[in-house]
Design an enzyme around this catalytic site. Sequence first.
Site, short mmCIF file in Angstrom:
data_model
loop_
_atom_site.label_atom_id
_atom_site.label_comp_id
_atom_site.label_asym_id
_atom_site.label_seq_id
_atom_site.Cartn_x
_atom_site.Cartn_y
_atom_site.Cartn_z
N GLY A 291 -21.70 -5.97 -11.47
CA GLY A 291 -21.68 -7.33 -11.96
C GLY A 291 -22.96 -8.06 -11.60
O GLY A 291 -23.70 -7.65 -10.69
N CYS A 292 -23.22 -9.15 -12.30
CA CYS A 292 -24.46 -9.89 -12.09
C CYS A 292 -24.48 -10.55 -10.71
O CYS A 292 -25.43 -10.38 -9.93
CB CYS A 292 -24.67 -10.90 -13.20
N TYR A 293 -23.43 -11.32 -10.39
CA TYR A 293 -23.38 -11.95 -9.08
C TYR A 293 -23.42 -10.90 -7.96
O TYR A 293 -24.19 -11.06 -6.99
CB TYR A 293 -22.11 -12.80 -8.93
N THR B 79 -24.78 -8.02 -7.87
CA THR B 79 -26.13 -7.47 -7.72
C THR B 79 -26.98 -8.38 -6.85
O THR B 79 -27.65 -7.93 -5.90
CB THR B 79 -26.79 -7.29 -9.11
N SER B 80 -26.94 -9.65 -7.16
CA SER B 80 -27.76 -10.59 -6.38
C SER B 80 -27.27 -10.69 -4.94
O SER B 80 -28.06 -10.76 -3.99
CB SER B 80 -27.80 -11.95 -7.07
#
Lengths: 345, 345, 345, 345
Positions: free
Chosen positions: B150-152, B154-155
């Site tokens: 997921g994007c969140y 990953t960060s």
Amino acid sequence: MPKKKIAIIGATGYTGSELVRILTHHPEADISLITSESRAGERFSDVHPFFQGIADQKLHKAEAVKDHDIDLAFLALPHGVSMKYVEQFANQNFKIVDLSGDFRLPDPETYESWYNKDHTYREGFAKAVYGLPELNAEKIKTAELVANPGCYPTSALLGLAPLVNGKLIDPASIVVDSKSGVTGAGVKAKAVNHFSTVNDNFKAYGLKKHRHTIEIQTTLAGVFAAKPIVQFTPHLLPLDRGILSTIYAKPAKDVSEELLMAAYGTFYGNAPFVRLRKQGPTLKDVRGTNYCDIYCTFDERTRNIIVISVIDNLVKGAAGQAVQNMNLMFGMEEDLGLRQIPLAP
Amino acid sequence: MPKKKIAIIGATGYTGSELVRILTHHPEADISLITSESRAGERFSDVHPFFQGIADQKLHKAEAVKDHDIDLAFLALPHGVSMKYVEQFANQNFKIVDLSGDFRLPDPETYESWYNKDHTYREGFAKAVYGLPELNAEKIKTAELVANPGCYPTSALLGLAPLVNGKLIDPASIVVDSKSGVTGAGVKAKAVNHFSTVNDNFKAYGLKKHRHTIEIQTTLAGVFAAKPIVQFTPHLLPLDRGILSTIYAKPAKDVSEELLMAAYGTFYGNAPFVRLRKQGPTLKDVRGTNYCDIYCTFDERTRNIIVISVIDNLVKGAAGQAVQNMNLMFGMEEDLGLRQIPLAP
Amino acid sequence: MPKKKIAIIGATGYTGSELVRILTHHPEADISLITSESRAGERFSDVHPFFQGIADQKLHKAEAVKDHDIDLAFLALPHGVSMKYVEQFANQNFKIVDLSGDFRLPDPETYESWYNKDHTYREGFAKAVYGLPELNAEKIKTAELVANPGCYPTSALLGLAPLVNGKLIDPASIVVDSKSGVTGAGVKAKAVNHFSTVNDNFKAYGLKKHRHTIEIQTTLAGVFAAKPIVQFTPHLLPLDRGILSTIYAKPAKDVSEELLMAAYGTFYGNAPFVRLRKQGPTLKDVRGTNYCDIYCTFDERTRNIIVISVIDNLVKGAAGQAVQNMNLMFGMEEDLGLRQIPLAP
Amino acid sequence: MPKKKIAIIGATGYTGSELVRILTHHPEADISLITSESRAGERFSDVHPFFQGIADQKLHKAEAVKDHDIDLAFLALPHGVSMKYVEQFANQNFKIVDLSGDFRLPDPETYESWYNKDHTYREGFAKAVYGLPELNAEKIKTAELVANPGCYPTSALLGLAPLVNGKLIDPASIVVDSKSGVTGAGVKAKAVNHFSTVNDNFKAYGLKKHRHTIEIQTTLAGVFAAKPIVQFTPHLLPLDRGILSTIYAKPAKDVSEELLMAAYGTFYGNAPFVRLRKQGPTLKDVRGTNYCDIYCTFDERTRNIIVISVIDNLVKGAAGQAVQNMNLMFGMEEDLGLRQIPLAP
């Protein structure tokens, strides 16, 4: 009763402009004088053309206060400059609401340590009252000098006050992650507020050392006799107005969302500008108004309390709160002239 | 060596479009097939007109994969839909990178609890590899099914990994306060992504229960044998692309900014897409690219570690990372076709 | 064949940064030298931190061109400054693409009248070629000094050229109503590009006297032997990149949308960067690319021809077009290094 | 005198919300009833949460007008729906201000031709008065049914009226190039108003056939007995509120900027909401207000007259103008309750 005669010292910035926007329709106040050292002689609407036909009066130098029989002066000036005027006006017969950071901290030593600047009017601290009406109304009512709170501290303190007051949180566990619109950084053009630096962009700044950190921490300590440690991280949003603070803290006792919201309800009672929300508010919910909207919850899984608090940084975070303080100082209704409705969208 | 033949299953969303943007210039991959159940028969550039003259091929139904001798398929589909295709393609002779959330969690029970949805292909979990190359490269290289993060997460994970790996933080103290652009919520028009709902506005959402919470937590647990408790709060920024995560944690031992950054340097070594920064990065620093920029500091006063991590949610948070995974799965250079330079401003 | 050695004179602005973004991946060009008088000694990525790890070379003073055996220099400098370098480099053995306005007009008298500034290198006009490849490719191929077009003129001229060339419009009836993103005004912080001046706002500016008016008009006159009168009104959009020009003109003969689009098709033939569209394009359709997308229609009711033309002002309106000119000057493929795909959204 | 009792029919859209924002503080009007067919039974502040504590009344079905002894109803409904309520309310004893497009055109045939829709209450045209107070105040004062103007026509007509009235322009030469914020397209989520479709983007739309074209043209014809031909091109700005129209026309006689501005001064006299400006206004100059700011100039070189006109499309372009009409219909001061000050920035 005649209307109160008001001076606005400093007309070129956003807070000066917002003061005029609010006071123009205030039923018990008249703007008698607007000053600007750099633009004196021009009209207010020359500096802010959207006021054409609304506020076309001439700008004067600040020394003109002597000729205007002023009841109260708002200082809409940068920190470091404001202290000079507070000193200069010390023997004048009018009240002062200072919108700068010069008298918000408890003593000059703390100021000098966090602002990296000498304080040249140390006597001022003795008479300055921290102007957050929801925490300090009684002192404000009799104050001659009110230090109007910073924008970030307003949003953080209103979110934290019921929790600290009720000893519901460990005051050493506070994290305030705040996000502000660009007007908070002032009207002066700088690389950091160039449109193309900010637009479609986002960043944290001032980590660990932003001056509002100590304002939040010392106010909590002073008002509630707590020993807080506050981690404060501001961020810059690509929008004009508004601060949203996401606040994390560890509970000091067993809590639930119901118990927490009840504590907020009790603490704020009939406060006209705090709205307790059933879900997270957005910035536009308060745009152009003096509201502070707050939502608080508790995460059973992680044992964290989470608070979301939003304000318009130019209104409740500056000019609106200043007028709210003025109302209290004159014994008027607290929300007089401040019943604006959010401009959304 | 002939180029690898690639299928993109799901063409109408942002990740499908980004996959085409990246793969069009990939030197070792050919887009053999793009599918859309709803727009089959039309051209890709009918759906995304800015691709006119660049990607005008016809869209097919997904069943067409049988006719195309595919080497690898990207599934750019919503969660819940993707699992059906993973099952359907189980006996096909090609690799899969699934960009949905359907196989990111360690087991179907956790999935069902956080996604409020039955999982209909529970066998898939056994072969799925979590596709965060900086943590999992060896497993990815031999995987047949990669669950693209997921994007969140990953960060958050790239910001946290060196700290958890080095046992530098108390894993139960993690707070991830994330802010995302609107594309993270997908292309479908809804009240929450109406321009005038989002523009000049900001809010927190999904408090306490966002699905990416458990993805961050279980990945840290799985990769580092830690027992983390993660407080994750997403917020919606008025911009298109990018996630900035501000991460707070308590140190587990004596630390300093130097020691922390050294841990990041050692952990990431020559990772081509992690850039360690000397000050807080901004979203535009990585826009359009596969970079994750990270800054970490320690506040002596509060004893908190603070990490700032930024990515482009559509690239490192989705399509770019998927291509990075593909490169590893094919034994290619990890950054092949992914050397885009940030588009700023 | 060895790669061409390129100097970029002027590194701190948006066009300097875009030149580096494009040339970094150009297969036949090497950036040998980047200069900045104010930041010499620092790294390029100190000025533009998003280039960290991509372009970390040291900046030099412009005088360093003597030591670098340069094949071509791009001047990414303000007008008025650029002319000094063109003069200084006159006897050097390298080609020049000047991105300023100093040599775009036909003669120094016209320049001085519209730019309110003396021209100090009047001899330069004799050798300068106006660098709009779609109109002037043959002259550009042999030029030693190319005057790279202005951003607005690029969008207006590409929209108008087939109409003027085909004598399809009354050249005295042209109205160009253009809307530009903020980067067109440069990187220097000014009140007019303060975020809060521009955000959620829109205005016309430079009515009747913007310098690009005369550039459009004299170029049409020079290339097509027409006698145009151009009304040009620029507007400032609250966004970073892009120009959309809405062009109105009266037909000089019987026309239809089909006939008009056929004229565009014939005129542009295989031009790699002009895309004729079947409906009005948007700015994001070309963001980050060298494309100019054009739509033209005819209103039977009003007898007006309407053209919509969009470009990215920093690419086709500046750095991309400059590289396109370089390609022609070196006999390379016109679109070498310029096949970027729009970044949307 | 008792306050007037007002019904707002249609509460979920932007104009309904703006009517409540304005009328809440109107000294001579009470909101007696707010209706919504889809949300009846909920509170107004459930639909628009920013009204919490300000407007918490229950929503009713429209049929409830019978029980409320209404003096005036605002119809904040889509075109096509509004005509049904106008018909249904025809025998009720209250005045109507219809904010839709259903009765703005001179006759049902013109309506049907431009709106591609049958008109089901053709008798309504006979009593409908076009509600642009600066042009039509006398008729509005006695009207029972006022057709509140469209947003684009308001900006165009106020910009054009003094020129057409004074026969200063050739009415067949009018080009209106307008740019609007997104709220003009309504609150319903659609692909065209998805944040990421609009943000950092710009486009023209509705070329040649936008319905407001004929509203501008027929109103000029009706009020001034002119025979105008209007080319109208709307564009979509990435912002919430505001329309800026750039208007071009050929002079019909010798003119100068002075003569033109004098014509505006004479025509508008003491009109409380038209502000004549000495330079081009911006959208934020009028945000949240009922002002229309106008600047007009003449280009000697091209012989074109250029007018810039700005309004807030939700206020002067909709709800504010509706209240202005109400004031006239009740014989109140024209600007009662409408003295809001621009919210800038």
